[in-house]
Scaffold this motif. Structure first.
Motif, short mmCIF file in Angstrom:
data_model
loop_
_atom_site.label_atom_id
_atom_site.label_comp_id
_atom_site.label_asym_id
_atom_site.label_seq_id
_atom_site.Cartn_x
_atom_site.Cartn_y
_atom_site.Cartn_z
N ILE A 136 3.39 32.67 2.00
CA ILE A 136 2.92 32.57 0.79
C ILE A 136 1.41 31.51 1.12
N ILE A 137 1.31 30.97 2.09
CA ILE A 137 -0.09 30.09 1.96
C ILE A 137 -1.36 31.29 1.87
N ASP A 138 -1.00 32.20 2.57
CA ASP A 138 -1.78 33.71 2.98
C ASP A 138 -2.05 33.96 1.72
N ASP A 139 -1.37 34.22 0.75
CA ASP A 139 -1.33 35.13 -0.76
C ASP A 139 -1.90 34.73 -2.14
N ALA A 140 -1.47 33.21 -1.83
CA ALA A 140 -1.33 32.14 -3.18
C ALA A 140 -1.44 31.17 -2.39
N PRO A 141 -1.71 30.08 -3.65
CA PRO A 141 -2.25 28.66 -3.91
C PRO A 141 -1.28 27.89 -3.02
N TYR A 142 -1.35 26.76 -2.74
CA TYR A 142 -0.81 25.88 -1.85
C TYR A 142 0.77 25.40 -3.05
#
Length: 386
Positions: free
Chosen positions: A152-158
């Motif tokens: 998730i973090i690689d492709d979206a905000p935290y």
């Protein structure tokens, strides 16, 4: 042998809650580092996951001994969902301090309830096997949470990761509220036949030895999950790479727990714990020399085999030795000791890592683990004699 359907439902609740905890721990470390927080600040945040669990686990165990697991587990899942949602709504470092306390405390209640109930609802000959199934659930969640967080973090905000894990924690609440847990039948009635202070349990040599060895192996587990995101971020690894290294660790814990019924036929609980200490010490001794993702995955997997084998054996020993009617309290003490390590070790080793470098942290952990080997070796020799 498979656990009963209600026990499997209980394991599913614990697994779901642990996905949220494991995912949010790595998300919080990486989010704080992205805001240029120091290793010591990250250490404080990780310690806060365990501060209130350290202070409240014994009381939670006593409460669960008295009123059962349903209401405490519902409250714990609500606290986790709220704690995960806060950083998804409010930006910045300060909100993480409150969020980590809510998440850690909520999970502690669910953990104590699940570990106590599995023991109380199991016959003596099935207890180790049922604890292995619970541990297998935690291995699945220990893999799923970090890997999911990294992807998730690689492709979206935290904040997206935090909201996803808030949804996972809410799913744990739904599972508890479904009423399936009320169908669990206790093998040993949950009543108080003995009373006393928590320290009375620590005066029992058998329990004290279990707590000491359990503390060391729990510390080896927790320090790895704390140090690896820092080590990986400083080495330039992507969040997904860090998540997959943690995933290799959790996969190894799953595999060794899957094999535990076969291992238990050949080795006693104390033999397994002694071997776990030896392997964990070797892994921490070589960590400073391991810098590539693939080699880190291998060492992480070996460490996972070591510490993953420990929990089912420790819980089975603990439930067997605990005085009648105080098993929940005994589990609470174990959780308290484990959370105390999670509070103080990140602070101590975070400060040491910032001042002296991570190799000092790894080798200090090696020395701590080796200090417990004489106890485990002595108990192994006694178990062979019996």
């Amino acid at each position: 042998m498979f656990p009963s359907v209600p026990l499997l439902h209980l394991i599913l609740v614990a697994l779901t809650a642990h996905i949220a905890l494991a995912g949010v721990r790595i998300t919080t470390s990486l989010y704080a580092l992205s805001m240029h927080a120091s290793e010591f600040t990250v250490g404080i945040l990780i310690a806060l996951f365990s501060l209130f669990p350290m202070l409240g686990a014994v009381a939670a165990g006593r409460l669960i001994d008295r009123i059962g697991i349903l209401r405490p587990m519902m409250a714990g899942s609500i606290a986790m969902a709220l704690g995960c949602a806060l950083p998804g709504i409010v930006d910045g470092l300060p909100v993480l301090f409150l969020a980590t306390m809510l998440i850690g405390t909520g999970f502690m209640v669910i953990q104590v309830a699940a570990q106590h109930m599995v023991g109380a609802a199991s016959a003596a000959e099935q207890r180790a096997s049922n604890y292995s199934w619970l541990a297998l659930g935690f291995s699945v969640s220990g893999f799923t949470g970090p890997v999911l967080a990294g992807l998730i973090i690689d492709d979206a905000p935290y904040f997206t990761a935090y909201l996803v894990f808030a949804g996972v924690a809410a799913a744990a609440f739904v599972l508890v509220a479904s009423g399936k847990l009320s169908e669990i039948h206790l093998h040993r009635p949950a009543r108080h036949t003995e009373t006393g202070k928590a320290l009375d349990l620590l005066r029992l040599p058998e329990m004290r030895h279990i707590f000491i060895v359990g503390m060391l192996l729990s510390s080896a587990w927790d320090l790895f999950t704390f140090v690896l995101p820092i080590h990986g971020a400083r080495s330039g690894f992507a969040a997904s790479t860090i998540g997959f290294i943690l995933g290799c660790f959790s996969t190894a814990t799953f595999l060794v727990r899957l094999a535990m019924p076969l291992i238990a036929r050949r080795l006693s609980e104390w033999q397994v714990l002694t071997g776990a200490l030896v392997l964990a010490a070797l892994c921490y001794a070589v960590f400073p020399f391991v810098r590539q993702p693939l080699s880190l995955m291998v060492v992480a997997a070996i460490l996972g085999l070591a510490v993953g084998s420990a929990q089912p054996n420790m819980l089975a020993l603990l439930h067997h030795v605990a005085p009648s009617g105080r098993a929940g309290e005994a589990v609470g003490i174990r959780v308290t000791i484990g959370n105390a390590c999670q509070v103080f070790l990140p602070l101590a080793f975070g400060g040491a890592g910032a001042a002296l470098g991570l190799p000092v942290v790894f080798w200090s952990m090696t020395a701590m683990i080796c200090a417990g080997l004489p106890i485990a070796w002595r108990k192994t020799r006694l178990s062979k004699a019996e």
